[in-house]
Write a protein that holds these residues in place. Structure first.
Motif, PDB file in Angstrom:
ATOM      1  N   TYR A 105       0.851  -1.168   0.000  1.00  0.00           N
ATOM      2  CA  TYR A 105       0.000   0.000   0.000  1.00  0.00           C
ATOM      3  C   TYR A 105       0.897   1.231   0.000  1.00  0.00           C
ATOM      4  N   ILE A 106       0.426   2.311  -0.624  1.00  0.00           N
ATOM      5  CA  ILE A 106       1.223   3.540  -0.679  1.00  0.00           C
ATOM      6  C   ILE A 106       1.547   4.051   0.714  1.00  0.00           C
ATOM      7  N   PHE A 107       0.594   3.975   1.641  1.00  0.00           N
ATOM      8  CA  PHE A 107       0.871   4.489   2.988  1.00  0.00           C
ATOM      9  C   PHE A 107       2.012   3.723   3.656  1.00  0.00           C
ATOM     10  N   GLU A 108       2.253   2.474   3.229  1.00  0.00           N
ATOM     11  CA  GLU A 108       3.370   1.707   3.797  1.00  0.00           C
ATOM     12  C   GLU A 108       4.708   2.215   3.266  1.00  0.00           C
ATOM     13  N   ILE A 109       4.723   2.688   2.029  1.00  0.00           N
ATOM     14  CA  ILE A 109       5.952   3.150   1.378  1.00  0.00           C
ATOM     15  C   ILE A 109       6.346   4.545   1.869  1.00  0.00           C
ATOM     16  N   LEU A 110       5.349   5.391   2.092  1.00  0.00           N
ATOM     17  CA  LEU A 110       5.640   6.769   2.513  1.00  0.00           C
ATOM     18  C   LEU A 110       6.451   6.787   3.808  1.00  0.00           C
ATOM     19  N   GLY A 111       7.491   7.592   3.806  1.00  0.00           N
ATOM     20  CA  GLY A 111       8.329   7.735   4.992  1.00  0.00           C
ATOM     21  C   GLY A 111       9.459   6.727   5.097  1.00  0.00           C
ATOM     22  N   MET A 112       9.476   5.716   4.224  1.00  0.00           N
ATOM     23  CA  MET A 112      10.568   4.733   4.282  1.00  0.00           C
ATOM     24  C   MET A 112      11.892   5.383   3.880  1.00  0.00           C
ATOM     25  N   GLU A 113      12.954   4.938   4.523  1.00  0.00           N
ATOM     26  CA  GLU A 113      14.310   5.371   4.190  1.00  0.00           C
ATOM     27  C   GLU A 113      14.726   4.651   2.904  1.00  0.00           C
ATOM     28  N   VAL A 114      15.464   5.348   2.035  1.00  0.00           N
ATOM     29  CA  VAL A 114      15.925   4.769   0.769  1.00  0.00           C
ATOM     30  C   VAL A 114      17.444   4.855   0.720  1.00  0.00           C
TER      31      VAL A 114
END
Length: 176
Positions: A105-114
């Motif tokens: 889900y997009i909300f899971e991806i938001l805020g992740m470190e890359v």
């Protein structure tokens, strides 16, 4: 130290009321979900207006252009419909559908470190652009933003538990 999530943090936004529709209390909803059947007859969502939550029950809904037109039992006329304009429609996380493996889900991806596969930190995902063919992650770095196509050739690993995305950028991608 983790703090307990409040009720709002446990909710996922699945739509936004953008306008009223007609005189019978129907509203136009901009869907923020790939599962528009979430708005089927007799389903319930939570309306969030200015941080206050109230349950709404779908009486009926139908697709109209890029919107859904939804009639909620609790919204009885045009004035009631106008009063909920800009309201967000939310559901609890535990009501979300289970996605196929390696799908997020997009909300899971938001805020992740890359980070790159060599360990170079790029920043955090601040937005996800849906292009139709593939998503593009907008990474907010310290000095610039990066646009990373969410394709297997570049995104090598997404670690939900550690909230970390590992990418292997093609030559020149980080120079754009």
């Amino acid at each position: 130290m983790k703090t307990p999530m409040d009720e709002h943090d446990k909710l996922i936004t699945v739509g936004k009321i953008v306008n009223s529709q007609g005189i019978k209390g129907e509203v136009r909803v901009w869907p923020l979900t790939d599962f528009s059947e979430r708005f089927k007859d007799n389903s319930t969502v939570l309306l969030d207006i200015n941080g206050e939550l109230r349950p709404l029950t779908v009486e009926h809904s139908w697709k109209h252009k890029n919107f859904l037109v939804v009639k909620f039992r609790e919204i009885i006329d045009m004035n009631s419909a106008k009063s909920v304009k800009e309201g967000l429609l939310k559901v609890s996380r535990d009501s979300l559908r289970e996605l196929p493996r390696d799908t997020f889900y997009i909300f899971e991806i938001l805020g992740m470190e890359v980070v790159t596969s060599e360990g170079f930190p790029l920043g955090r995902v601040k937005d996800v652009i849906q292009t139709g063919s593939n998503d593009v992650y907008v990474i907010a770095g310290q000095e610039k933003e990066y646009l990373i196509p969410a394709i297997r050739e570049i995104v090598k690993n997404i670690d939900r538990e550690n909230r970390l995305i590992t990418v292997e950028p093609i030559e020149g991608l980080l120079d754009l």
